[in-house]
Design an enzyme around this catalytic site. Sequence first.
Site: not given
Length: 397
Positions: A115, A174
């Site tokens: 992330d 993602d």
Amino acid sequence: MRRFLLLLLLPIITEKAAAQSSDQSMRSLIKDNLQFAASQYQLLFRNTPDTMMPRFFDPAKNKMESSDTKWWCSGFFPGTLLYIYEYTRDTAILRLAEKKLSILEKEKHFTGNHDLGFMMFCSFGNAYRLTGNPAYKEAVMTAAGSLATRYRPAIQSIQSWNGGGRLHCPVIIDNMMNLELLYWVSDQGGDPKYREIALTHSNSTMERHFRPDNSSYHVLDYDLSTGKIIQKITWQGAADSSAWARGQAWGLYGFTMMYRFSKNKAYLEQARKIAQYLLNHPNLPADKIPYWDFHAPGIPGTYRDASAAAIIASALLELAQYVKKAERKQLLAAAETMLRSLASPAYRSAPGENAGFLIKHNVGSLPHKSEVDVSLTYADYYFIEALLRYQKWYSGK
Ligand code: GLY
């Protein structure tokens, strides 16, 4: 003759007048929402402990929760403050962003998941763009090195999460979003291998994540010893075979962004196909705010995910720049409907409401009963980004 000419020109004049009035109303929508965000985000700042980031507000429990800086969303709050600063040029807002950047900076060394792009590019990337401060650039450059440690040559992909439980080496859709950090750093004189990783990961995703109808699986779980896919499943969606709304949004945004950097037409085509899947889906409601999953059980009596709409709107505004006129018109109209819906009282907090968050009715992970029908920082971030994009690229043009 004059009357004949007027009759001939009437449709053009009417279309032009309608476009002007729509542009004016979008301009005032953008102004109102950015001014609102400026005061609302100062409230959110006051409601957040100094060493933490805001995470969500749950109106059903009247409860706000904060997170530490390792949470995947830690870049969105400073990022949104920076977007507000970009619009208002209010240095008091910049100071607030800087305070949050100072607690986030240490995460440039974080290698615990994929992330880093969300965490460090939405924050420090914007900070560097707006201030030119070389310390912010250094944070982004270091973060690219940390993210690159998760590249696995055996599967030509970046590993999203660590294995455990039923997962071995998961790669999620993602992950496309984190490639912006890598590509940008190579373009800025950093190691060219980051660009190669971004391209290779995109190619693997394009080849393996999509179904024939152009929706995507959420999670591809690999066996690193063979490089083979073990299972194609969901984590946050309704079913392994369903189209989890935010996952589709990340794919759309990710391939549009990768086309911006690489000019690889295959990425553009992928983004166009995702856009058509979303905009023509029979389960997309008239206000164009998707249900949390396009195949969620109980539609229409289930939750919307406004965050998916905010991400899709922002992505469509960029994609519209790369396509021909008729398609551009379609994409812009859809993005505009999404922004008008998000800015309406149905989805936007009233002043002073929801602890200072902007957008209501988002879903983090329904299968985990986590962050369901709450306000979330990434919905706010992409909503504000989309408004700024609209203003920069389309307003008055
Ligand atoms: N992993 C990012 C998301 O929940 O959308």
